[in-house]
Design an enzyme around this catalytic site. Structure first.
Site, short mmCIF file in Angstrom:
data_model
loop_
_atom_site.label_atom_id
_atom_site.label_comp_id
_atom_site.label_asym_id
_atom_site.label_seq_id
_atom_site.Cartn_x
_atom_site.Cartn_y
_atom_site.Cartn_z
N GLY A 31 0.79 -1.23 0.00
CA GLY A 31 0.00 0.00 0.00
C GLY A 31 0.82 1.27 0.00
CB CYS A 240 -26.30 -9.63 -17.06
SG CYS A 240 -25.67 -9.50 -18.74
CB CYS A 243 -24.92 -13.79 -19.40
SG CYS A 243 -24.41 -12.81 -17.97
CB CYS A 265 -21.70 -8.68 -17.68
SG CYS A 265 -22.62 -9.91 -16.79
CB CYS A 271 -20.96 -11.29 -20.30
SG CYS A 271 -22.69 -10.98 -20.68
#
Lengths: 280, 258
Positions: A31, A240, A243, A265, A271
């Site tokens: 980080g 979605c 899909c 998606c 997807c």
């Protein structure tokens, strides 16, 4: 032709060593932003020069690369970066998340879970999460060193005071390994939980700002929040439209000029997988 | 316990050039006491305040602060993180220009809440409740809690700055000309407020001012500075009614008499 004109993976070996040293430091201090001597890349700042340099430094001939932009494999930025590495690093490329050893991304973490051994490279526009409140670099470094992170919660406080909930939806600040606050680049907060204890190595490159930072595999990553306003990710009322997935991040797509729209998606690979699974 | 000094300033010097800055400054401050520092422009008042509030390293000398747990810290020998923690929690600084001490683009509630969040408060409801209460305490309308300080008047900004400093219940506040730049009626209101808060919270205050009226109203004790040194010190009434040093005499006699 390219053998003569350019070194393998575009950058010269000394530059790649410099980048690798920065990456090693970044991995050692999760980080923490490591300064590096960012090079000119053959595209403008803001298009992913930082991520590209990191990829240049870690890619080898045995690697398979996947490049996504907003989760999609077929957008301009993704296509041109993929072609760049095909030409200059003779890299195998793929659109399948599980087959890639390196995934360079902008805005998204793939929906399919990442595995040990994979490297996720982020293109980062503004690496400093404290910048919005403190313009001085000397001061932000000191704030990181002393963990003076009260101001990060001021931002969230302002959200709740103004909108009634934490309205920050992307670049949502996280605390890495219980020390440094990090800006996870413009990924939606939907993807924040995927960074926590991820088996993959996550590298972040900011070309214009000349910073590299990292989350090593299996590192604790927690999103900032309030006790009475806990962190939560976005959710959608519908699946979605292509899909039928209910667990993925959806983009709203406008279909005509009469207000028709649908949600699909954002991860094109996921997807496609879902569509294939539905067909079987 | 209360007879032990809260802040001990020992032989502080911080000079930018000969006789510019402050030198050979020593005094003690006790809990709940209000100390006024008066002197002409350029006499080193503000430099002294910056040094004793831990924001500027002195050339020589020591500043000792006794914290709530009766532990004595030398402000320039403790680690930077400890010093900054003390500055955030037990000490407070009120700047002459309120926007120096406020975040102009953050709402009033956020401005007050920042210090709470900096010392670890993580409950939005609590933070907001404390912010509202402090707004009421410094007589700012509660409806303005989500407005930014930029939309406030000068007097309101100054009161907000005071609230922001007091929210962590500090034991000692440093004020640099807190009433400068405000008109007389707003000044009077602010002084009233500060006097009330000082009494209610048993707050120790070091206040830099060139306004003897402010000093007389607020301060228990006065330090008079000239050319970077303390020339006279004593109880406020004593110094103002019976000034000993030539400069203090000049200062007192130059105030317009009603």
């Amino acid at each position: 032709m390219t053998d003569q004109a350019y070194n393998y993976a575009y950058l010269d070996e000394q530059t790649k060593r410099m980048l690798r040293r920065s990456i090693l430091k970044a991995v050692a201090i999760p980080g923490f932003q490591i300064p590096f001597a960012s090079r000119e890349m053959p595209m403008p700042y803001g298009w992913g020069t930082g991520g590209m340099q990191v990829t240049c430094a870690v890619i080898g001939k045995q690697d398979t690369l996947k490049v996504i932009d907003q989760g999609a494999d077929d957008t301009t930025n993704a296509v041109s970066i993929r072609k760049f590495f095909q030409t200059l690093a003779q890299a195998k490329t793929t659109e399948v998340t599980s087959e890639a050893s390196i995934i360079q991304t902008r805005h998204r973490i793939p929906e399919s879970p990442l595995q040990a051994g994979q490297i996720l490279v982020y293109q980062v526009p503004i690496p400093e999460p404290l910048r919005f409140i403190e313009p001085r670099e000397t001061e932000t470094r000191l704030m990181h060193a002393l963990q003076e992170y009260g101001v990060m919660h001021v931002k969230l406080y302002e959200d709740i005071a103004r909108y009634g909930h934490i309205a920050t939806a992307y670049a949502y600040p996280v605390k890495v390994n219980a020390h440094y606050i990090m800006d996870p680049s413009p990924i939606p907060k939907f993807d924040n939980p995927k960074m926590h204890q991820s088996p993959a190595l996550q590298l972040f490159g900011a070309g214009r700002e000349k910073r590299i930072y990292a989350i090593p595999p299996y590192t604790q990553v927690s999103s900032l929040d309030f006790e009475d306003h806990p962190f939560e990710v976005q959710s959608w009322d519908e699946p979605c439209a292509i899909c039928g997935a209910q667990d993925s991040f959806l983009d709203e797509v406008v279909l005509d000029d009469r207000g028709t729209r649908q949600f699909i998606c954002s991860d094109t690979d996921y997807c496609r997988q879902q569509q294939e699974a539905n067909r079987d | 316990m209360t007879d032990q000094a809260l802040l001990q300033v020992k032989q502080i010097s911080k000079l930018y050039q000969p006789n510019k800055g402050c030198q050979n400054i020593s005094f003690d401050l006790y809990p709940g006491e209000v100390l006024g520092i008066v002197g002409e422009s350029g006499s080193g008042k503000s430099t002294l305040l910056r040094v004793i509030s831990g924001r500027e390293q002195p050339d020589v000398g020591e500043v000792l602060y006794r914290d709530r747990n009766q532990q004595v810290h030398s402000l320039f020998q403790v680690s930077e993180s400890k010093r900054r923690h003390l500055l955030r929690s037990e000490l407070g600084v009120v700047h002459q220009h309120p926007l120096d001490g406020l975040r102009p683009r953050v709402s009033a509630g956020g401005n007050i809440g920042e210090r709470l969040m900096a010392v670890g408060s993580r409950h939005y409801g609590d933070i907001r409740a404390r912010a509202s209460q402090w707004l009421a305490d410094v007589e700012i309308d509660i409806d303005r809690i989500d407005d930014t300080p930029l939309t406030y008047s000068g007097g309101m900004q100054q009161r907000l700055q005071i609230a922001r400093n007091l929210v962590t219940e500090p034991s000692l506040i440093f004020m640099d000309e807190p009433t400068g730049g405000l008109d007389v009626s707003v000044q009077a209101k602010l002084l009233d407020l500060m006097r009330r808060l000082v009494q209610e919270l048993n707050l120790a205050v070091i206040i830099v001012t060139h306004d003897l009226g402010v000093a007389r109203l607020l301060a228990d004790r006065l330090v008079v500075m000239k050319n970077s040194e303390i020339v006279e010190t004593g109880l406020t009434d004593q110094v103002l009614d019976d000034p000993q040093h030539a400069y203090t005499q000049l200062l007192v006699s130059s105030v317009l008499q009603q």
